[in-house]
Design a protein around this motif. Structure first.
Motif: not given
Length: 211
Positions: A1-9, A22-32, A52-55, A200-203
């Motif tokens: 697995m390569t390096l990615g980010v973790i975010g909240k859907k 129109a493009i349907p998209v999923t919005v993901i918020k990436v925390d520190k 680590g993520t989410i305080s 949480l999802v991993t991208i």
């Protein structure tokens, strides 16, 4: 697995491209996301970094987790995850992983836990065919036989039967990365991604072997 980010859907919406489509998209918020441990072949048997993520407050963590963070002079995080990397020496504890890892990336793989649908029968869970619907039939949506009697006189492992549906780790590959909003820490991905809102999802960039 390569390096990615973790975010909240956060959910789904739509945006418009240059042609007005129109493009349907999923919005993901990436925390520190902060590097909390570096693993190498010499010390752990494989190359990886733990992030680590989410305080989190100490009352929500185990003593082992609290000690792990204090040892490295880090704040407490609720979620820990590893990424296998080829160059762990390029990272050090306390480094922050930014959205720059998605620069010049067109397609990504998204991993998350799918929406749970509770206990379901074989017709819904495995698309089994139903039995006759006549009044004399006693088998409308029942699973039927689950194995032979004398030989092997047991149910073979892996038999498709009724049970919990969903709520399992799912990866969707080759999703189009529409936009990366670094100012607001948002990632927009075309189509749907696994999991319900708030999960949480991993991208990660799409792996070469799947191209």
């Amino acid at each position: 697995m390569t390096l990615g980010v973790i975010g909240k859907k956060l959910g789904m919406t739509q945006i418009f491209d240059e042609q007005g489509l129109a493009i349907p998209v999923t919005v993901i918020k990436v925390d520190k996301t902060v590097v909390t441990q570096v693993k190498t072949v010499e010390t752990d048997g494989y190359n990886a970094i733990q992030v680590g993520t989410i305080s989190a407050k100490e009352k929500h963590l185990t003593k082992a987790e609290i000690g792990h963070f204090k040892k490295n002079s880090l704040e407490n995080f609720r979620h820990l995850q590893e990424f296998r990397v080829d160059n762990p020496q390029d990272y050090k504890i306390g480094d922050e992983i930014s959205l720059s890892v998605l620069d010049n990336v067109e397609k990504v793989d998204v991993t998350g836990k799918s929406i749970g649908k509770g206990f379901q029968g074989t017709v819904k869970r495995w698309n089994f065919s139903r039995g006759p619907m006549g009044h004399g039939s006693k088998n409308h949506r029942e699973p039927g036989s689950i194995g032979a009697g004398t030989t092997p006189s047991r149910v073979i492992k892996g038999k498709r039967m009724a049970g919990n549906m969903g709520n399992e780790r799912v990866t969707i590959t080759k999703l189009k990365l529409v936009k990366v909003d670094s100012d607001n820490s948002l990632v927009l991905i075309k189509g749907s991604v696994p999991g319900c809102e708030g999960r949480l999802v991993t991208i990660v960039p799409t792996r070469t072997k799947w191209n």
